[in-house]
Design a protein around this motif. Structure first.
Motif, PDB file in Angstrom:
ATOM      1  N   ALA A 157     118.407  64.656  55.166  1.00 35.63           N
ATOM      2  CA  ALA A 157     118.506  65.385  53.369  1.00 35.63           C
ATOM      3  C   ALA A 157     117.308  65.783  53.261  1.00 35.63           C
ATOM      4  O   ALA A 157     118.544  66.696  52.028  1.00 35.63           O
ATOM      5  CB  ALA A 157     118.923  63.757  52.120  1.00 35.63           C
ATOM      6  N   GLU A 158     115.778  65.281  53.252  1.00 30.40           N
ATOM      7  CA  GLU A 158     115.345  66.258  52.850  1.00 30.40           C
ATOM      8  C   GLU A 158     115.460  68.143  53.589  1.00 30.40           C
ATOM      9  O   GLU A 158     115.030  68.920  52.723  1.00 30.40           O
ATOM     10  CB  GLU A 158     113.823  65.414  52.789  1.00 30.40           C
ATOM     11  CG  GLU A 158     113.499  64.912  52.356  1.00 30.40           C
ATOM     12  CD  GLU A 158     112.254  64.098  52.092  1.00 30.40           C
ATOM     13  OE1 GLU A 158     112.099  62.858  52.444  1.00 30.40           O
ATOM     14  OE2 GLU A 158     111.763  64.205  53.929  1.00 30.40           O
ATOM     15  N   VAL A 159     115.917  68.249  54.536  1.00 35.63           N
ATOM     16  CA  VAL A 159     115.875  69.735  55.855  1.00 35.63           C
ATOM     17  C   VAL A 159     116.946  69.779  54.948  1.00 35.63           C
ATOM     18  O   VAL A 159     117.109  70.912  54.579  1.00 35.63           O
ATOM     19  CB  VAL A 159     115.371  68.915  56.793  1.00 35.63           C
ATOM     20  CG1 VAL A 159     116.278  70.003  57.705  1.00 35.63           C
ATOM     21  CG2 VAL A 159     114.122  68.309  57.572  1.00 35.63           C
ATOM     22  N   ALA A 160     117.863  69.424  54.995  1.00 35.29           N
ATOM     23  CA  ALA A 160     119.227  69.585  54.135  1.00 35.29           C
ATOM     24  C   ALA A 160     119.046  70.732  53.445  1.00 35.29           C
ATOM     25  O   ALA A 160     119.692  71.378  52.583  1.00 35.29           O
ATOM     26  CB  ALA A 160     120.268  68.957  54.735  1.00 35.29           C
ATOM     27  N   LEU A 220     124.941  64.065  53.133  1.00 37.76           N
ATOM     28  CA  LEU A 220     123.331  64.387  52.938  1.00 37.76           C
ATOM     29  C   LEU A 220     123.110  65.705  53.081  1.00 37.76           C
ATOM     30  O   LEU A 220     122.061  65.870  52.233  1.00 37.76           O
ATOM     31  CB  LEU A 220     122.410  63.544  54.183  1.00 37.76           C
ATOM     32  CG  LEU A 220     122.848  61.598  54.522  1.00 37.76           C
ATOM     33  CD1 LEU A 220     122.142  61.537  55.423  1.00 37.76           C
ATOM     34  CD2 LEU A 220     122.178  61.158  53.629  1.00 37.76           C
ATOM     35  N   GLY A 221     124.150  66.535  52.782  1.00 38.32           N
ATOM     36  CA  GLY A 221     124.041  67.945  52.910  1.00 38.32           C
ATOM     37  C   GLY A 221     123.860  68.330  53.276  1.00 38.32           C
ATOM     38  O   GLY A 221     124.052  69.686  53.503  1.00 38.32           O
ATOM     39  N   ALA A 222     124.084  68.423  55.152  1.00 36.72           N
ATOM     40  CA  ALA A 222     124.735  69.095  56.742  1.00 36.72           C
ATOM     41  C   ALA A 222     125.844  69.858  56.165  1.00 36.72           C
ATOM     42  O   ALA A 222     126.456  68.618  55.643  1.00 36.72           O
ATOM     43  CB  ALA A 222     123.746  68.233  57.313  1.00 36.72           C
ATOM     44  N   GLN A 223     125.320  71.029  56.969  1.00 39.40           N
ATOM     45  CA  GLN A 223     126.525  71.821  56.995  1.00 39.40           C
ATOM     46  C   GLN A 223     126.486  71.997  58.788  1.00 39.40           C
ATOM     47  O   GLN A 223     128.109  73.214  58.218  1.00 39.40           O
ATOM     48  CB  GLN A 223     126.432  72.834  56.137  1.00 39.40           C
ATOM     49  CG  GLN A 223     126.499  72.998  54.563  1.00 39.40           C
ATOM     50  CD  GLN A 223     125.675  74.067  53.796  1.00 39.40           C
ATOM     51  OE1 GLN A 223     126.562  75.003  54.360  1.00 39.40           O
ATOM     52  NE2 GLN A 223     125.596  73.854  53.199  1.00 39.40           N
ATOM     53  N   ARG A 224     125.945  73.000  58.873  1.00 39.21           N
ATOM     54  CA  ARG A 224     126.486  73.347  60.797  1.00 39.21           C
ATOM     55  C   ARG A 224     125.308  71.674  61.599  1.00 39.21           C
ATOM     56  O   ARG A 224     124.324  71.021  61.619  1.00 39.21           O
ATOM     57  CB  ARG A 224     125.156  74.182  60.518  1.00 39.21           C
ATOM     58  CG  ARG A 224     125.454  75.192  60.011  1.00 39.21           C
ATOM     59  CD  ARG A 224     124.167  76.147  59.786  1.00 39.21           C
ATOM     60  NE  ARG A 224     125.194  77.211  59.006  1.00 39.21           N
ATOM     61  CZ  ARG A 224     124.360  77.697  57.772  1.00 39.21           C
ATOM     62  NH1 ARG A 224     123.984  76.558  56.935  1.00 39.21           N
ATOM     63  NH2 ARG A 224     125.245  78.307  56.866  1.00 39.21           N
ATOM     64  N   PHE A 225     126.454  72.005  63.168  1.00 40.65           N
ATOM     65  CA  PHE A 225     126.228  70.754  64.074  1.00 40.65           C
ATOM     66  C   PHE A 225     126.297  71.333  65.502  1.00 40.65           C
ATOM     67  O   PHE A 225     127.343  71.757  65.483  1.00 40.65           O
ATOM     68  CB  PHE A 225     127.169  69.542  63.607  1.00 40.65           C
ATOM     69  CG  PHE A 225     127.462  68.843  62.093  1.00 40.65           C
ATOM     70  CD1 PHE A 225     126.539  68.257  61.716  1.00 40.65           C
ATOM     71  CD2 PHE A 225     128.580  69.580  61.677  1.00 40.65           C
ATOM     72  CE1 PHE A 225     126.713  67.727  60.212  1.00 40.65           C
ATOM     73  CE2 PHE A 225     128.655  69.429  60.439  1.00 40.65           C
ATOM     74  CZ  PHE A 225     128.081  69.151  59.196  1.00 40.65           C
ATOM     75  N   ALA A 226     125.583  70.777  65.647  1.00 40.66           N
ATOM     76  CA  ALA A 226     125.661  71.195  67.829  1.00 40.66           C
ATOM     77  C   ALA A 226     125.721  70.120  69.010  1.00 40.66           C
ATOM     78  O   ALA A 226     125.415  68.907  68.002  1.00 40.66           O
ATOM     79  CB  ALA A 226     124.088  71.750  67.626  1.00 40.66           C
ATOM     80  N   VAL A 227     126.517  69.975  68.744  1.00 35.47           N
ATOM     81  CA  VAL A 227     127.377  68.077  69.441  1.00 35.47           C
ATOM     82  C   VAL A 227     127.279  68.823  70.817  1.00 35.47           C
ATOM     83  O   VAL A 227     128.100  70.157  71.537  1.00 35.47           O
ATOM     84  CB  VAL A 227     128.667  68.595  69.422  1.00 35.47           C
ATOM     85  CG1 VAL A 227     129.160  66.660  70.424  1.00 35.47           C
ATOM     86  CG2 VAL A 227     128.843  68.296  68.132  1.00 35.47           C
TER      87      VAL A 227
END
Length: 108
Positions: free
Chosen positions: A51-54, A78-85
């Motif tokens: 959450a802090e980083v986001a 938590l505020g994240a918007q982009r993901f790598a999978v």
């Protein structure tokens, strides 16, 4: 950097995020968010750090590590918007279906 070149930096905490931003990174990877065998991490970063980083990063951040559709939904909260999978698709019996489910989780 020349047009079309992007510099991404892997980060694991806010100090590394700040250092990457100051050094001229274009985007960041952050993780692992959850335990993952891809790179042998037995623990994730924890929700507070995510959450802090986001909330504090000034660059696009790609959250990664042990992601599933359910976990992506939590990261979005938590505020994240982009993901790598990677492993959630590569290890799936039906990779196309897995990718579609992850995309649906990521885009809401």
């Amino acid at each position: 950097l020349q047009t079309g070149q992007w510099l991404g930096v892997s980060t694991h905490d806010l100090d590394q995020v700040a250092a990457a931003e100051a050094a001229g990174a274009d985007h960041l990877g952050f993780g692992p968010c959850f335990p993952t065998e891809t790179k042998g991490y037995g623990e994730g970063q924890g929700e507070q750090r995510i959450a802090e980083v986001a909330g504090q990063a000034n660059l696009p951040v790609f959250f990664l590590g042990g992601l599933t559709g359910e976990r992506i939904l939590r990261l979005r909260e938590l505020g994240a918007q982009r993901f790598a999978v990677s492993s959630a698709i590569l290890g799936a019996e039906q990779p196309e279906r897995a990718a579609a489910q992850l995309l649906a989780a990521a885009t809401g």
